[in-house]
Scaffold this active site. Structure first.
Site, short mmCIF file in Angstrom:
data_model
loop_
_atom_site.label_atom_id
_atom_site.label_comp_id
_atom_site.label_asym_id
_atom_site.label_seq_id
_atom_site.Cartn_x
_atom_site.Cartn_y
_atom_site.Cartn_z
CE1 TYR A 142 -3.50 -2.52 0.05
CE2 TYR A 142 -3.31 -2.68 2.42
CZ TYR A 142 -3.87 -3.10 1.23
OH TYR A 142 -4.81 -4.10 1.24
CE LYS A 192 1.61 -17.77 -1.95
NZ LYS A 192 0.80 -18.99 -1.83
CG ASP A 224 -1.75 -20.21 0.01
OD1 ASP A 224 -1.01 -20.05 0.99
OD2 ASP A 224 -1.38 -20.81 -1.02
CG ASP A 248 -7.26 -4.88 3.67
OD1 ASP A 248 -8.34 -4.92 4.28
OD2 ASP A 248 -7.04 -4.12 2.70
CG ASP A 252 -12.52 -7.22 5.51
OD1 ASP A 252 -12.36 -6.65 6.62
OD2 ASP A 252 -12.77 -6.60 4.46
#
Ligand code: NAD
Length: 363
Positions: A142, A192, A224, A248, A252
């Site tokens: 970001y 990852k 994942d 993020d 959620d």
């Protein structure tokens, strides 16, 4: 006793309604505890664009820099959706997080027994779920440079850069270990590292730091796999620590398994500053209808009392008052189920305030 100074940024959509509710509950705490809270309002988001021409006016930032903590509602809405990214209400959020150096975002995902039926997961899978996702907030893709849309050989190319320094990783990982020490002493680090060098560094730093916290059980998961395990065995997690973009998405996902976005608070912590806000957005579809669920914002105030002011009893009293009201069957429409008492924002807030004293006496 000096007053705790709180900067209040209501924002857009349901922001003003839910922040008003949280302030009423805070006044209830003031009454019971004898502590005093001094509130001062500032503009952020779309309302700041309309009145001041920018999503985070300097005066708002100055107000936050003087405060002991910041309480925020939510920003954004269709009115501002066509503005360029750099001028959108959401930009105000990114800017304030950066300016206050709020590098750790704590998002609890707790399943309340009276709401267990609202979870999309089977009751036996989700029962007892109570974990915190700690998301790094000021680095990653970001903020990394270069970023933008460029021309290459006459074709457009979109670029964002995933970037973390070891110090940025270390401070949030340490926060993860510290929070785990206060809870069930289990830390899951998510990356990852099978494909990303940034994640390889992340994992190395976690391994270096775990030596300082021998009591904490450490688990590494690829993002994942973690996304799958959150729906398969959510109650096995205690503290999950991860980078900005993975956090993020995972937070959620964690929100969804608890049953309602309207129930989940968050804290964004730096060394000096702290900001508290619900996880959900400005819900323009229900703004002004008096039906928004104020609980996430009320629980954000509880987190403020705990993490910024170290008022543990006061924080617990709010959390217990929320549980009592849920046990009594009060539900805003987003968490309503057959046989419960459907109420609006005001009734829910009043019910929580009425339960505060009972909760206060129980500690
Ligand atoms: P949202 O969280 O605002 O709403 C998603 C759904 O959940 C909607 O149906 C909404 O009615 C419902 N909902 C959310 N909070 C609720 C509450 N307290 N009580 C009852 N129902 C609730 O997400 P969205 O629709 O994707 O975004 C709307 C706007 O909010 C956009 O402009 C977005 O950019 C912005 N946004 C802001 C933040 C923030 O301020 N931190 C976070 C996410 C989205």
């Amino acid at each position: 006793m000096p007053a705790y100074k709180i900067a209040v940024l209501k924002g857009d959509g349901i922001g003003p309604e839910i922040v008003e509710s949280a302030i009423k509950v805070l006044k209830g705490v003031e009454h019971l505890s004898g502590h005093s809270f001094e509130l001062e309002e500032g503009l952020i988001g779309g309302v700041a664009i309309d009145q001041k021409g920018e999503p985070l006016p300097q005066e708002t930032l100055d107000l936050c820099l003087k405060a002991d903590a910041v309480l925020l509602g939510a920003v954004g809405g269709p009115k501002w959706d066509n503005l360029p990214t750099s001028k959108r209400p959401e930009r105000g959020l990114l800017e304030i997080r950066k300016a206050l150096d709020l590098y750790a975002n704590l998002r609890p995902a707790k399943v309340y027994e009276p709401l267990i039926g609202a979870s999309p997961l089977k009751e036996e899978v989700v029962r007892g779920t109570d974990f915190i996702v700690i998301r790094e907030l000021t680095g990653d893709v970001y903020y990394g440079e270069p970023r933008g849309i460029f021309l290459e050989g006459g074709k457009r190319i979109g670029i964002n850069t995933m970037r973390y320094t070891e110090d940025e990783i270390r401070r949030v990982v340490v926060k993860g270990f510290e929070v785990a020490m206060k809870r069930r002493k289990k830390l899951t680090s998510v990356d990852k590292s099978n494909v990303l060098e940034v994640s390889g560094l992340w994992r190395d730093v976690v391994e270096e730091e775990r030596k300082n916290y021998p009591e904490v059980e450490v688990e590494h998961l690829y993002v994942d796999n973690c996304a799958m395990q959150i729906v398969r065995r959510p109650s096995s997690f205690d503290v999950i620590v991860t980078g900005n973009i993975f956090g993020d998405i995972l937070s959620d996902e964690a929100a969804v398994i608890t049953g309602s976005l309207g129930m989940l608070p968050s804290a964004s912590l730096g060394e000096r500053y702290a900001l508290y806000e619900p996880i959900h957005g400005s819900a323009p579809d229900i703004a002004g209808k008096g039906i928004a669920n104020p609980i996430a914002t009320i629980l954000s105030v509880a987190m403020m009392l705990r993490y910024s002011f170290h008022l543990e009893k006061e924080a617990k009293a709010i959390e217990r008052a929320v549980e009592l009201v849920l046990e009594k069957g009060y539900r805003t429409p987003d968490i309503y189920s057959e046989g419960c008492l459907k109420v609006g924002t005001k009734e829910m807030t009043d019910a929580i305030i009425s339960s505060l004293e009972e909760a206060w006496q129980s500690f």
